[in-house]
Design a protein around this motif. Structure first.
Motif, PDB file in Angstrom:
ATOM      1  N   UNK A  60       0.604  -1.286   0.103  1.00 11.03           N
ATOM      2  CA  UNK A  60       0.006   0.001   0.126  1.00 11.03           C
ATOM      3  C   UNK A  60       0.942   1.279   0.013  1.00 11.03           C
ATOM      4  N   UNK A  61       0.444   2.436  -0.880  1.00 11.08           N
ATOM      5  CA  UNK A  61       1.100   3.469  -0.729  1.00 11.08           C
ATOM      6  C   UNK A  61       1.010   4.172   0.430  1.00 11.08           C
ATOM      7  N   UNK A  62       2.179   4.981   0.886  1.00  7.42           N
ATOM      8  CA  UNK A  62       2.028   5.903   2.304  1.00  7.42           C
ATOM      9  C   UNK A  62       0.634   6.960   1.943  1.00  7.42           C
ATOM     10  N   UNK A  63       0.609   7.196   0.798  1.00  2.00           N
ATOM     11  CA  UNK A  63      -0.708   8.249   0.567  1.00  2.00           C
ATOM     12  C   UNK A  63      -2.046   7.839   0.806  1.00  2.00           C
ATOM     13  N   UNK A  64      -2.129   6.302   0.932  1.00  4.54           N
ATOM     14  CA  UNK A  64      -3.389   5.518   0.937  1.00  4.54           C
ATOM     15  C   UNK A  64      -3.652   5.306   2.403  1.00  4.54           C
ATOM     16  N   UNK A  70      -1.931   8.323   8.008  1.00  7.76           N
ATOM     17  CA  UNK A  70      -1.057   9.183   8.299  1.00  7.76           C
ATOM     18  C   UNK A  70       0.317   8.988   7.723  1.00  7.76           C
ATOM     19  N   UNK A  71       0.914   9.895   7.160  1.00  4.01           N
ATOM     20  CA  UNK A  71       2.115   9.890   6.253  1.00  4.01           C
ATOM     21  C   UNK A  71       2.832  11.161   6.432  1.00  4.01           C
ATOM     22  N   UNK A  72       4.295  10.983   6.098  1.00  9.27           N
ATOM     23  CA  UNK A  72       5.079  12.186   6.213  1.00  9.27           C
ATOM     24  C   UNK A  72       5.811  12.709   4.769  1.00  9.27           C
ATOM     25  N   UNK A  73       5.570  14.147   4.752  1.00 12.33           N
ATOM     26  CA  UNK A  73       6.139  14.572   3.526  1.00 12.33           C
ATOM     27  C   UNK A  73       7.269  15.509   4.021  1.00 12.33           C
ATOM     28  N   UNK A  74       8.469  15.003   3.727  1.00 14.95           N
ATOM     29  CA  UNK A  74       9.768  16.001   4.171  1.00 14.95           C
ATOM     30  C   UNK A  74       9.694  15.937   5.799  1.00 14.95           C
ATOM     31  N   UNK A  75       9.616  17.118   6.370  1.00 17.27           N
ATOM     32  CA  UNK A  75       9.760  17.195   7.799  1.00 17.27           C
ATOM     33  C   UNK A  75       8.050  17.280   8.330  1.00 17.27           C
ATOM     34  N   UNK A  76       7.083  17.430   7.446  1.00 21.08           N
ATOM     35  CA  UNK A  76       5.579  17.564   7.711  1.00 21.08           C
ATOM     36  C   UNK A  76       5.076  16.107   7.818  1.00 21.08           C
ATOM     37  N   UNK A  77       4.190  16.163   9.145  1.00 18.53           N
ATOM     38  CA  UNK A  77       3.362  14.727   9.138  1.00 18.53           C
ATOM     39  C   UNK A  77       1.996  15.297   8.684  1.00 18.53           C
ATOM     40  N   UNK A 118      -0.093  14.513  -5.814  1.00 22.51           N
ATOM     41  CA  UNK A 118       1.409  14.968  -5.961  1.00 22.51           C
ATOM     42  C   UNK A 118       2.285  13.941  -4.888  1.00 22.51           C
ATOM     43  N   UNK A 119       1.806  13.530  -3.816  1.00 23.79           N
ATOM     44  CA  UNK A 119       2.764  12.808  -2.843  1.00 23.79           C
ATOM     45  C   UNK A 119       2.833  11.263  -3.713  1.00 23.79           C
ATOM     46  N   UNK A 120       1.775  11.022  -4.272  1.00 27.25           N
ATOM     47  CA  UNK A 120       1.783   9.701  -4.960  1.00 27.25           C
ATOM     48  C   UNK A 120       2.918   9.541  -5.935  1.00 27.25           C
ATOM     49  N   UNK A 173       9.824  16.793  -2.169  1.00 26.38           N
ATOM     50  CA  UNK A 173      10.152  16.211  -0.701  1.00 26.38           C
ATOM     51  C   UNK A 173       9.706  14.570  -0.842  1.00 26.38           C
ATOM     52  N   UNK A 174      10.581  13.971   0.057  1.00 25.08           N
ATOM     53  CA  UNK A 174      10.274  12.555   0.004  1.00 25.08           C
ATOM     54  C   UNK A 174       8.997  12.165   0.943  1.00 25.08           C
ATOM     55  N   UNK A 175       8.407  10.922   0.540  1.00 25.58           N
ATOM     56  CA  UNK A 175       6.910  10.552   1.136  1.00 25.58           C
ATOM     57  C   UNK A 175       7.343   9.427   1.939  1.00 25.58           C
ATOM     58  N   UNK A 176       6.627   9.266   3.182  1.00 23.61           N
ATOM     59  CA  UNK A 176       7.002   7.946   3.803  1.00 23.61           C
ATOM     60  C   UNK A 176       5.812   7.876   4.747  1.00 23.61           C
TER      61      UNK A 176
END
Length: 782
Positions: A1-5, A8-15, A45-47, A110-113
């Motif tokens: 599953x992708x993080x954006x699905x 809660x997920x992180x984009x760079x320093x942002x939660x 975008x995050x996908x 930014x990276x997404x996780x």
């Protein structure tokens, strides 16, 4: 599953919390909630981080089966950048998260996780919700279970051979004592838990911002909430169902239907406006203000149950009226009033006899002492002196010397007594109004964390708090008026934020303004023309928001007052900005808290600054080899503008309505009043020098929300309705002295609701304190 699905997920320093639509940045005061569409854009975008997503692809994905304009996508991206710029990195970091690809689309940089389901910002994953909530209510920090703070399992040791029987008895007594202490601590814990529960016995211990909720949901104006003495009901003013006017509504503080308190008799006719309700100490009556059409004005008292409504005072012709009940409910306490029944300071109306009694205290002539509030212990009267640009004061109920509680010299939007002698008040900060707590004993002021909140009403005994949540969005407009009186209006820049305090350059080629369009409140510059250029921010400045920037005569520089810390506020600094390069330098001027300045030439400045802890004054500064020195000062100034046509300084005063002028060297003999009536002192920012020596005033009337009154000048006076339904911001506007074109901020969206919560109460420090708390909550004491 992708993080954006995930939730809660992180984009760079942002939660990113998809369930609440909140984005939290490190160093931010609080998470930023975005719209569902903005979150959907971020998901797309995050996908595919690092890849360009075209505008068409984003519009098709987020707005399917519709025909949206590009503006909706621009506003969604602006909102995301604002959220990413809410942390320590500021707006520049926000813009660095999402890149605009010219004539194509956007790219997430930014990276997404994924984030663990229980992971949180600055909160250990092992901390339970109940523990955190209980700790927050107690004013402590909950610790996660660790080897150091978790009690290990204990295995009893066998007694040694020949153990002393007396020692065993002693151990038994010690064990019994420990058990008794544990039982006592448990009882205290249960009692403490009961003290932080809702009054209805609910199990939710959250208080403050966390527990706040909106208890109204209808369209239209709402304001001036007043809580019943027990906090179970709230009265407020709301737009009536008719074409105009307002009524007083009463409803429970839960989401329940509201009812009209008292309708005006149909026989009187005209537009009736009921406002500023105030609940009596015994909870039986509500006093409120009733206006009818023009100057007719009265203070009414209505039985909460309906039926009896009586007039207790006249206030015809008054534009400034405020009141509250005395501690015993036998009278009404009035602030400064103008009009036919004018009175300069605080006074008391005895409801039984109708007699007025002025309060004997050191009122300052010309000052507005507004909205007096009696403290819960009946000792003090709290009021704001010149609330449009002033401070909070208190005076003993019996009269005497007034004591200044704050030195903010700011725009105040409501105040109320809280528990333990504290005060909660609304204060305009940049483009919004926030709620703050004041401890009069220490002078400490703290931000309560409420966004866009004002007009607080409190019940000190249980911490109940009602307030107005006003979610405003302002846009900048250019309004040209041709000789025939025809109006040509143009929205200048798309924005999902609040654009205000516009200032047009002398040659009309540039516009400076304040805005939170990219996150934090910043100074922005834009080139004007038939098609205005895209605004760009000026880094390194947080404008104060109460006064607009001021251009130099050649249009190459502008002066603006700002703060070093956008969160804590504090002392202001005067900055000079190069309009061509956006380079910024601070000016070390020998005045306290400058708010506005004008450069006359390379060696002279005129600065509006605070005098000690009091009001503003206008100061002429001259430069020599040792820096700036004060040449002359002019007292009692709220705002000033330079009129290039006459070459004089125009200014307003807090002590009275009208407009004054002075020479640029501020000679006392040059000061004279040029208009005794306009503007009103409470609207000290709603005027501007205009073309050919005219003065423009922007006012609001029931028939026209934004009306231009252009007085004097070669073209003669005229009155024009710029917008029937859209209100101009009270933060001011700018008229071009070349051609009379106006640049003003107008409301795009205005959502007003009544919010409700409980503020944390101080913990009882003794058994007597616990007993008192139980008594206040109406619980039996055993």
């Amino acid at each position: 599953m992708r993080p954006v699905d995930l939730d809660r997920w992180r984009v760079g320093d942002a939660s990113v919390d998809a369930l609440t639509r909140e984005i939290r940045m490190p160093g931010a005061r609080r998470p930023v909630r975005v719209t569902p569409k903005a979150l959907a854009v971020l998901r797309v975008l995050a996908a595919q981080p690092g890849q360009v997503v075209t505008r068409r692809a984003l519009l098709d994905e987020v707005w399917p089966e519709t025909l949206p304009t590009d503006d909706v996508l621009t506003q969604a991206v602006t909102q995301l950048r604002k959220a990413f710029g809410s942390g320590a990195g500021g707006a520049e970091e926000g813009r660095a998260y999402i890149e605009t690809i010219a004539k194509s689309g956007y790219r997430l940089l930014r990276e997404v996780e994924a984030l663990a389901p229980d992971a949180g910002e600055d909160v250990p994953q092992t901390t339970s919700t109940a523990t955190a909530d209980t700790a927050a209510a107690a004013g402590t920090t909950a610790e996660p279970p660790t080897p150091e703070n978790t009690t290990p399992a204990v295995t009893p040791l066998p007694a040694a051979d020949g153990a002393n029987p007396g020692g065993a008895r002693a151990q038994g007594w010690r064990a019994a004592t420990i058990v008794a202490i544990c039982v006592l601590l448990a009882a205290v814990g249960v009692l403490s838990w009961s003290l932080v529960r809702d009054d209805d016995g609910g199990a939710d211990a959250r208080t403050g911002v966390e527990a706040s909720r909106l208890i109204t949901s209808s369209l239209g104006f709402k304001g001036s909430p007043s809580l019943s003495p027990d906090g179970s009901q709230v009265a407020y003013a709301a737009a009536s169902s008719g074409p105009a006017g307002s009524v007083i509504m009463v409803q429970p503080t839960r989401n329940a239907p509201a009812r009209v308190l008292a309708r005006a008799g149909a026989a009187r006719g005209g537009v009736v406006t009921d406002s500023i309700p105030r609940w009596s100490p015994d909870g039986r009556d509500i006093a409120f203000l009733r206006r009818l059409d023009g100057n007719a004005c009265a203070v009414m008292v209505a039985d909460v149950r309906g039926g009896d409504v009586r007039e207790v005072a006249r206030c015809d012709g008054a534009r400034t009226v405020s009141f509250d009940w005395t501690a015993d409910g036998s009278g009404l306490l009035f602030g400064t009033m103008d009009g036919d029944f004018a009175a300069p300071g605080v006074r008391v109306l005895d409801l039984r006899t109708g007699a007025w009694q002025p309060l004997a205290y050191d009122h300052i002539p010309g000052a507005i002492d507004h909205a007096p509030r009696v403290s819960p212990d009946g000792r003090w009267i709290l009021f704001a002196r010149n609330p449009q640009l002033g401070d909070l004061w208190r005076v003993p109920v019996a009269g005497g010397r007034a004591e200044q509680l704050t030195t903010l010299n700011t725009e105040l939007r409501g105040w109320a007594w809280a528990s333990a002698g504290r005060v909660v008040f609304g204060r305009r900060v940049d483009s919004e109004v926030r709620l703050y707590a004041l401890d009069p004993a220490s002078g400490a002021i703290s931000d309560l964390g409420f966004d866009d909140a004002q007009a607080p009403s409190m019940v000190a005994a249980n911490g109940a708090l009602a307030f107005v949540r006003r979610n405003l969005r302002f846009g900048l407009f250019r309004v040209a008026v041709d000789p025939s009186g025809a109006i040509h209006k143009q929205r200048l820049f798309a924005s999902n934020g609040r654009d205000n305090t516009p200032a047009v350059s002398p040659d009309g080629s540039r516009l400076a303004f304040g805005s939170d369009r990219a996150g934090p409140y910043e100074l922005w510059l834009a080139k004007l023309g038939a098609e205005p250029g895209e605004p760009t921010p000026v880094p390194g400045i947080t404008p104060i928001g109460s006064h607009a920037p001021t251009w130099s005569a050649d249009g190459r520089h502008l002066l603006v007052a700002g703060v070093a810390d956008a969160v804590e506020r504090g002392a202001t600094t005067l900055y000079e900005v190069d309009a061509g390069t956006a380079a910024v330098r601070a000016l070390a001027v020998p005045v306290r808290n400058p708010v506005q300045a004008l450069r006359l030439d390379a060696r002279q400045l005129v600065v509006a600054a605070q005098v000690g802890d009091g009001p503003l004054q206008l100061v002429l500064l001259a430069a020599d080899g040792r820096g700036w020195r004060q040449v002359r000062a002019l007292e009692d100034v709220s705002q000033f503008r330079h009129d290039p046509v006459s070459g004089r300084i125009l200014f307003t005063r807090l002590s009275g309505d009208g407009l004054w002028e002075a020479s640029t060297d501020l000679r006392p003999g040059s000061v004279r009043q040029v208009d005794p009536h306009h503007p009103r002192r409470v609207h000290y920012r709603t005027w501007s020098p205009s073309v050919a020596g005219a003065i423009d005033y922007v006012v609001s009337t029931p028939e026209c929300r934004t009306q231009l009154n252009r007085l004097g000048g070669a073209g003669g006076s005229r009155q024009l309705c710029l917008s029937v339904g859209r209100r101009a911001a009270t933060s001011g506007f700018s008229s071009s002295t070349r051609d009379g074109t106006l640049y003003l901020s107008m409301v795009i969206d205005d959502g007003m609701e009544i919010g409700f919560t409980h503020l944390p109460q101080p913990r009882p420090s003794s058994t007597l304190g616990i007993v008192k708390s139980l008594t206040v909550k109406g619980k039996p004491v055993s």
